[in-house]
Design a protein around this motif. Structure first.
Motif, PDB file in Angstrom:
ATOM      1  N   ILE A  54      -1.583  -0.758  -3.895  1.00 55.60           N
ATOM      2  CA  ILE A  54      -0.827  -0.644  -5.153  1.00 55.60           C
ATOM      3  C   ILE A  54      -0.201  -1.991  -5.513  1.00 55.60           C
ATOM      4  CG2 ILE A  54      -0.337   1.832  -5.045  1.00 55.60           C
ATOM      5  CD1 ILE A  54       2.438   1.140  -3.895  1.00 55.60           C
TER       6      ILE A  54
ATOM      7  N   VAL B 134      -1.476   8.025   0.685  1.00 54.91           N
ATOM      8  CA  VAL B 134      -1.781   9.054  -0.323  1.00 54.91           C
ATOM      9  C   VAL B 134      -2.170  10.387   0.327  1.00 54.91           C
ATOM     10  CG1 VAL B 134      -4.234   8.562  -0.757  1.00 54.91           C
ATOM     11  CG2 VAL B 134      -2.778   9.254  -2.633  1.00 54.91           C
TER      12      VAL B 134
ATOM     13  N   GLY C  21       3.627  -0.016  -8.677  1.00 56.71           N
ATOM     14  CA  GLY C  21       3.233   1.248  -8.049  1.00 56.71           C
ATOM     15  C   GLY C  21       1.906   1.783  -8.561  1.00 56.71           C
TER      16      GLY C  21
ATOM     17  N   THR D  46       0.848  -1.196   0.000  1.00 51.77           N
ATOM     18  CA  THR D  46       0.000   0.000   0.000  1.00 51.77           C
ATOM     19  C   THR D  46       0.885   1.247   0.000  1.00 51.77           C
ATOM     20  OG1 THR D  46      -0.100   0.163   2.419  1.00 51.77           O
ATOM     21  CG2 THR D  46      -1.822  -1.151   1.358  1.00 51.77           C
ATOM     22  N   ALA D  47       0.287   2.377  -0.336  1.00 53.58           N
ATOM     23  CA  ALA D  47       0.985   3.666  -0.254  1.00 53.58           C
ATOM     24  C   ALA D  47       0.115   4.647   0.526  1.00 53.58           C
ATOM     25  CB  ALA D  47       1.247   4.206  -1.652  1.00 53.58           C
TER      26      ALA D  47
ATOM     27  N   GLU E 149       2.918  -4.200  -7.887  1.00 53.56           N
ATOM     28  CA  GLU E 149       4.387  -4.188  -7.862  1.00 53.56           C
ATOM     29  C   GLU E 149       4.971  -3.077  -8.729  1.00 53.56           C
ATOM     30  OE1 GLU E 149       2.459  -6.557  -8.897  1.00 53.56           O
ATOM     31  OE2 GLU E 149       3.021  -7.228 -10.905  1.00 53.56           O
TER      32      GLU E 149
ATOM     33  N   VAL F 101      -3.678   3.598  -0.128  1.00 56.15           N
ATOM     34  CA  VAL F 101      -4.136   3.061  -1.420  1.00 56.15           C
ATOM     35  C   VAL F 101      -3.408   1.755  -1.713  1.00 56.15           C
ATOM     36  CG1 VAL F 101      -4.158   3.517  -3.910  1.00 56.15           C
ATOM     37  CG2 VAL F 101      -4.777   5.325  -2.338  1.00 56.15           C
TER      38      VAL F 101
ATOM     39  N   HIS G 149     -12.629   1.838  -3.814  1.00 60.66           N
ATOM     40  CA  HIS G 149     -12.166   0.869  -4.815  1.00 60.66           C
ATOM     41  C   HIS G 149     -10.723   0.449  -4.495  1.00 60.66           C
ATOM     42  CE1 HIS G 149     -11.198  -1.028  -8.562  1.00 60.66           C
ATOM     43  NE2 HIS G 149     -10.255  -0.144  -8.806  1.00 60.66           N
ATOM     44  N   SER G 150      -9.835   1.455  -4.416  1.00 60.32           N
ATOM     45  CA  SER G 150      -8.433   1.141  -4.084  1.00 60.32           C
ATOM     46  C   SER G 150      -8.019   1.777  -2.758  1.00 60.32           C
ATOM     47  CB  SER G 150      -7.504   1.646  -5.193  1.00 60.32           C
ATOM     48  OG  SER G 150      -7.467   3.068  -5.207  1.00 60.32           O
TER      49      SER G 150
END
Ligand SMILES: CCCCCCCCCCCCCCCC(=O)SCCNC(=O)CCNC(=O)[C@H](O)C(C)(C)COP(=O)(O)OP(=O)(O)OC[C@H]1O[C@@H](n2cnc3c(N)ncnc32)[C@H](O)[C@@H]1OP(=O)(O)O
Length: 139
Positions: A127, A64, A131, A61-62, A129, A125, A92-93
Motif C-alpha cells: 500500500i 489482508v 492506504g 504493506t497491510a 502512504e 498487500v 499485482h499488489s
C-alpha cells in the motif's frame, strides 16, 4: 573422517523458509491462565509476514487475509520462538507468505531440538502512504 551417519538427516523436521524473527516467550505474553496466548503468537507471525513482505514491496504493506492457520502445540514460558517466512506467490499488489513458528523449549538437554508450533498463510498487500494498493516492484 566423520563417524556420523547422515542417512536419516532428511527425516529430521526443520523449518521451511527464512528465519525472519526470533523472540523469547515471556510471562507478559500469557493469557489469563498463565499460558502463552495464541493472539501473541499471531501478532509475532504477522510482524514477520510484514517484514518479509516489506522487503519485497520495498515499503508499507497491510495484512489482508490470514488462512490455513494451525496451532500445533503449546508454548512454554521461556521458550525461544523463531518465525520463518517464505514468499509463495506474488500478484499485482499481493504477496502470499507462508509463515511457520518454531520453538526451542527452555531447559532442553538438546539445544538443537525444535518444534513447530504454528503455521499459516498470510496475504499481504503493498500500500501507499494513503492506504491504497500499489504494485509490488517487479510484479
Ligand atoms: C491524506 C492522508 C491520509 C492518510 C490515510 C492513511 C490511512 C492508511 C490506512 C492504512 C491501513 C493499513 C493498515 C496496515 C497495518 C495492517 O496490516 S493492520 C491489519 C489489518 N489490516 C488492515 O487493516 C487492512 C485493511 N484492508 C484494507 O485497507 C484494504 O483491504 C486494502 C489492503 C487496501 C486492499 O484493498 P482492496 O480494496 O481489498 O484491494 P483489492 O484490489 O480488492 O485487492 C488487492 C489485492 O489483494 C488481494 N486480496 C484482497 N482480499 C483478499 C483475500 N481475502 N484473500 C486473498 N487475497 C486478497 C486481491 O486479490 C488483490 O491482489 P492482486 O491482484 O493485486 O495481487
Amino acid at each position: 573422517m566423520s563417524n556420523v551417519d547422515s542417512s536419516n538427516l532428511e527425516d529430521v523436521p526443520s523449518p521451511d523458509g527464512e528465519l525472519t524473527l526470533k523472540i523469547a516467550a515471556t510471562p507478559q505474553d500469557t493469557n489469563i491462565y498463565g499460558d502463552i496466548a495464541g493472539g501473541w503468537l499471531v501478532s509475532q507471525m504477522d510482524l514477520a509476514a510484514e517484514i518479509s513482505a516489506g522487503k519485497l514491496a520495498k515499503g508499507r504493506t497491510a495484512t489482508v487475509a490470514i488462512s490455513e492457520m494451525d496451532f500445533l502445540c503449546p508454548i512454554r514460558i521461556g521458550s525461544t520462538v523463531m518465525i520463518h517466512t517464505e514468499v509463495k506467490e506474488v500478484g499485482h499488489s499481493s504477496m502470499n507468505i507462508r509463515v511457520e513458528a518454531w520453538i526451542q523449549p527452555p531447559f532442553e538437554s538438546d539445544e538443537q531440538e525444535m518444534y513447530k508450533v504454528s503455521e499459516a498463510l498470510f496475504v499481504m498487500v503493498a500500500i501507499d502512504e494513503n492506504g491504497r494498493i500499489r504494485a509490488v516492484p517487479g510484479s
